[in-house]
Design a protein around this motif. Structure first.
Motif, PDB file in Angstrom:
ATOM      1  N   UNK A 103     -10.119  -4.546   5.760  1.00  0.00           N
ATOM      2  CA  UNK A 103      -8.890  -4.735   4.628  1.00  0.00           C
ATOM      3  C   UNK A 103      -8.654  -6.518   4.593  1.00  0.00           C
ATOM      4  N   UNK A 104      -9.010  -7.244   5.884  1.00  0.00           N
ATOM      5  CA  UNK A 104      -8.647  -8.528   5.834  1.00  0.00           C
ATOM      6  C   UNK A 104      -9.802  -9.286   5.195  1.00  0.00           C
ATOM      7  N   UNK A 105     -11.055  -8.607   5.222  1.00  0.00           N
ATOM      8  CA  UNK A 105     -11.996  -9.371   4.433  1.00  0.00           C
ATOM      9  C   UNK A 105     -11.943  -9.095   2.846  1.00  0.00           C
ATOM     10  N   UNK A 106     -11.460  -7.933   2.475  1.00  0.00           N
ATOM     11  CA  UNK A 106     -11.057  -7.933   1.142  1.00  0.00           C
ATOM     12  C   UNK A 106      -9.724  -8.605   0.480  1.00  0.00           C
ATOM     13  N   UNK A 107      -8.972  -8.955   1.435  1.00  0.00           N
ATOM     14  CA  UNK A 107      -7.769  -9.720   1.162  1.00  0.00           C
ATOM     15  C   UNK A 107      -6.759  -8.552   0.812  1.00  0.00           C
ATOM     16  N   UNK A 108      -6.773  -7.510   1.102  1.00  0.00           N
ATOM     17  CA  UNK A 108      -5.890  -6.534   0.656  1.00  0.00           C
ATOM     18  C   UNK A 108      -5.108  -5.915   2.137  1.00  0.00           C
ATOM     19  N   UNK A 109      -4.728  -6.690   3.086  1.00  0.00           N
ATOM     20  CA  UNK A 109      -4.233  -6.361   4.314  1.00  0.00           C
ATOM     21  C   UNK A 109      -2.633  -6.445   4.145  1.00  0.00           C
ATOM     22  N   UNK A 110      -1.822  -5.855   5.095  1.00  0.00           N
ATOM     23  CA  UNK A 110      -0.578  -5.818   4.935  1.00  0.00           C
ATOM     24  C   UNK A 110       0.088  -7.392   4.698  1.00  0.00           C
ATOM     25  N   UNK A 111      -0.398  -8.168   5.520  1.00  0.00           N
ATOM     26  CA  UNK A 111       0.253  -9.605   5.547  1.00  0.00           C
ATOM     27  C   UNK A 111       0.055 -10.318   4.178  1.00  0.00           C
ATOM     28  N   UNK A 112      -1.156 -10.131   3.594  1.00  0.00           N
ATOM     29  CA  UNK A 112      -1.293 -10.666   2.454  1.00  0.00           C
ATOM     30  C   UNK A 112      -0.660 -10.095   1.100  1.00  0.00           C
ATOM     31  N   UNK A 114       2.104  -8.158   1.493  1.00  0.00           N
ATOM     32  CA  UNK A 114       3.800  -8.034   1.367  1.00  0.00           C
ATOM     33  C   UNK A 114       4.194  -9.475   1.143  1.00  0.00           C
ATOM     34  N   UNK A 115       3.273 -10.443   1.071  1.00  0.00           N
ATOM     35  CA  UNK A 115       3.904 -11.863   0.529  1.00  0.00           C
ATOM     36  C   UNK A 115       4.420 -11.599  -0.737  1.00  0.00           C
ATOM     37  N   UNK A 116       3.608 -10.937  -1.604  1.00  0.00           N
ATOM     38  CA  UNK A 116       4.302 -10.651  -2.951  1.00  0.00           C
ATOM     39  C   UNK A 116       4.932  -9.505  -3.196  1.00  0.00           C
ATOM     40  N   UNK A 190      17.782   1.198   3.204  1.00  0.00           N
ATOM     41  CA  UNK A 190      19.127   0.244   3.817  1.00  0.00           C
ATOM     42  C   UNK A 190      18.476  -1.103   4.052  1.00  0.00           C
ATOM     43  N   UNK A 191      17.248  -1.460   4.292  1.00  0.00           N
ATOM     44  CA  UNK A 191      16.819  -2.937   4.546  1.00  0.00           C
ATOM     45  C   UNK A 191      16.266  -3.515   3.342  1.00  0.00           C
ATOM     46  N   UNK A 192      15.730  -2.641   2.222  1.00  0.00           N
ATOM     47  CA  UNK A 192      15.137  -3.205   1.252  1.00  0.00           C
ATOM     48  C   UNK A 192      13.721  -3.699   1.578  1.00  0.00           C
ATOM     49  N   UNK A 193      13.220  -3.486   2.695  1.00  0.00           N
ATOM     50  CA  UNK A 193      12.012  -4.113   3.079  1.00  0.00           C
ATOM     51  C   UNK A 193      11.071  -3.066   3.514  1.00  0.00           C
ATOM     52  N   UNK A 194       9.785  -3.188   3.191  1.00  0.00           N
ATOM     53  CA  UNK A 194       8.727  -2.244   3.724  1.00  0.00           C
ATOM     54  C   UNK A 194       8.156  -2.806   5.072  1.00  0.00           C
ATOM     55  N   UNK A 195       7.101  -2.216   5.517  1.00  0.00           N
ATOM     56  CA  UNK A 195       6.524  -2.750   6.947  1.00  0.00           C
ATOM     57  C   UNK A 195       5.062  -1.820   6.898  1.00  0.00           C
ATOM     58  N   UNK A 196       4.498  -2.429   7.785  1.00  0.00           N
ATOM     59  CA  UNK A 196       3.055  -1.789   8.264  1.00  0.00           C
ATOM     60  C   UNK A 196       3.236  -0.937   9.507  1.00  0.00           C
ATOM     61  N   UNK A 197       2.895   0.400   9.116  1.00  0.00           N
ATOM     62  CA  UNK A 197       2.733   1.544  10.343  1.00  0.00           C
ATOM     63  C   UNK A 197       1.343   1.747  10.252  1.00  0.00           C
ATOM     64  N   UNK A 198       0.876   2.112  11.551  1.00  0.00           N
ATOM     65  CA  UNK A 198      -0.557   2.499  11.969  1.00  0.00           C
ATOM     66  C   UNK A 198      -0.670   3.738  12.853  1.00  0.00           C
ATOM     67  N   UNK A 199      -1.458   4.454  12.650  1.00  0.00           N
ATOM     68  CA  UNK A 199      -1.804   5.490  13.655  1.00  0.00           C
ATOM     69  C   UNK A 199      -3.095   5.760  13.782  1.00  0.00           C
TER      70      UNK A 199
END
Length: 396
Positions: A103-112, A114-116, A190-199
């Motif tokens: 996902x990092x190589x494709x540029x579709x990771x959460x950090x990338x 979630x900035x937008x 309540x927060x208006x924010x998403x997040x990354x979850x993983x299992x």
């Protein structure tokens, strides 16, 4: 055809399904069955690998991908990545089960992303976790069953480890992922924010070991194989009757006393070999032999009726055809029908949870790969000439 929600419960959410095989698709199926607009993004037909469950026409695939739409996008092309990013921009949730680095190589990771889209809920499923010494290993259900301890307690003592008869690590990881997504969406209110979850398959398997993990972590007791008998509640297991086998579960001292009377063996109540749980554990083999000697005098139907009447849990051991002949299964309405444009009427098991006001249905049969590509991309604003060009170039 636009999104047809299978329930009103999650119909306001859009989910981008970037997963394949079983755990990830199971997570997305859970959301689709509760009404989310799940768009399954796959590689175009000419580029696909062996990423399906028994082929697209197989029963496994048909069961797993109902209630979704399917679009093909070539993620090896910059134009394909751009189209995917545009699609994700309309979504609430992204679910992926790439190897952690992809996902990092494709540029579709959460950090990338979630900035937008700070409200994006991003879910990852892997074999062993996103970080750590095994993070890059390929994951497979049976590997997780073995590493997570399940195979060490499954099967008959002395006959080696045994897998269970379904992909339990895959399925549980998918269900836990769906649960995590719904928790994150609820928190976002309540927060208006998403997040990354993983299992991962391994985490799901260890969690599902449940009381067996507690036996080791709190008591230092390494659980062993117990075959068809419960490891700690005795007598509980599979017992032979005059015409087959049944399951019997005897829990609690009062139920034990009733069971003894039903077996015409009231003397067991005061017999020092069987009078309490600890004694029955030591003498389980002799007790089980005594029980089967008495059960052999009558049929499975007889004993099921007798034992359930006095509150001792007891039931048949069905094959799959017999499961769906059970009157209770029919009463619960677990089998749903859906019309497939490719296969006609299909019968599939629906969700096991009944919501009285916003029930789950099967509103759409499993699509062919890319069946909704043009429909989905048109919703994003792509023109007909752009779609034709993308198709000619192998982007969709």
């Amino acid at each position: 055809m636009p999104h047809i929600p299978a329930s009103a419960a999650l119909s306001r959410f859009r989910v981008i399904d970037l997963t394949q095989v079983r755990a990830g698709p199971t997570a997305c199926r859970q959301l689709a069955d509760w009404g989310a607009d799940v768009i399954q993004v796959q590689m175009p037909e000419h580029m696909r690998g062996d990423d399906t469950l028994g082929g697209q026409d197989g029963s496994d695939y048909q069961y797993t991908h109902r209630n979704k739409r399917s679009a093909t996008i070539n993620l090896k092309e910059p134009q394909g990545i751009a189209a995917l990013r545009r699609l994700i921009g309309t979504a609430d949730v992204v679910v992926e089960n790439f190897r952690p680095d992809v996902k990092h190589r494709l540029g579709i990771d959460y950090e990338t992303l979630s900035r937008e889209q700070p409200g994006l809920v991003y879910a990852s499923i892997s074999g062993f976790g996103q970080t750590g010494p095994l993070a890059q290993r390929p994951g497979f259900d049976q590997i997780a069953q073995g590493m997570g301890g399940l195979m060490s307690v499954t099967g008959t003592p002395g006959q080696g480890p045994m897998r269970v008869g379904l992909p339990i690590a895959d399925l549980c990881a998918g269900i836990f992922c769906a649960q995590g997504i719904m928790v994150a969406l609820l928190e976002r209110e309540s927060s208006g924010r998403g997040q990354w979850l993983h299992t991962s398959l391994l985490e799901a398997m260890v969690y599902m070991m449940d009381f067996q993990t507690a036996r080791w972590l709190t008591e230092g007791d390494i659980p062993r194989q117990a075959g068809n008998y419960h490891p700690t509640s005795i007598p509980t297991g599979v017992y032979k009757t005059s015409d087959g086998h049944i399951n019997i579960a005897v829990f609690g001292s009062k139920i034990w006393e009733r069971f003894c009377h039903a077996m015409a063996a009231p003397e067991w109540i005061s017999d020092p070999r069987y009078m309490d749980k600890a004694a029955r554990s030591v003498n389980r083999d002799s007790l089980n032999a005594e029980i089967e000697r008495r059960l052999a005098h009558n049929t499975s139907s007889h004993w099921i009726a007798v034992l359930n009447e006095i509150g001792v849990a007891c039931g048949r051991i069905n094959d799959m055809s017999q499961v769906f002949e059970e009157a209770q299964i029919q009463h619960l309405g677990m089998v749903h029908t859906v019309e497939s444009p490719h296969f006609g009427t299909q019968r599939l098991v629906g969700q096991p949870v009944q919501l009285t006001r916003t029930p789950s249905t099967i509103a759409r049969a499993t699509p062919r790969r890319g069946e909704h590509s043009e429909e989905v991309l048109t919703e994003l604003g792509y023109r007909a000439d752009e779609l034709a060009s993308m198709k000619a170039q192998g982007v969709i």
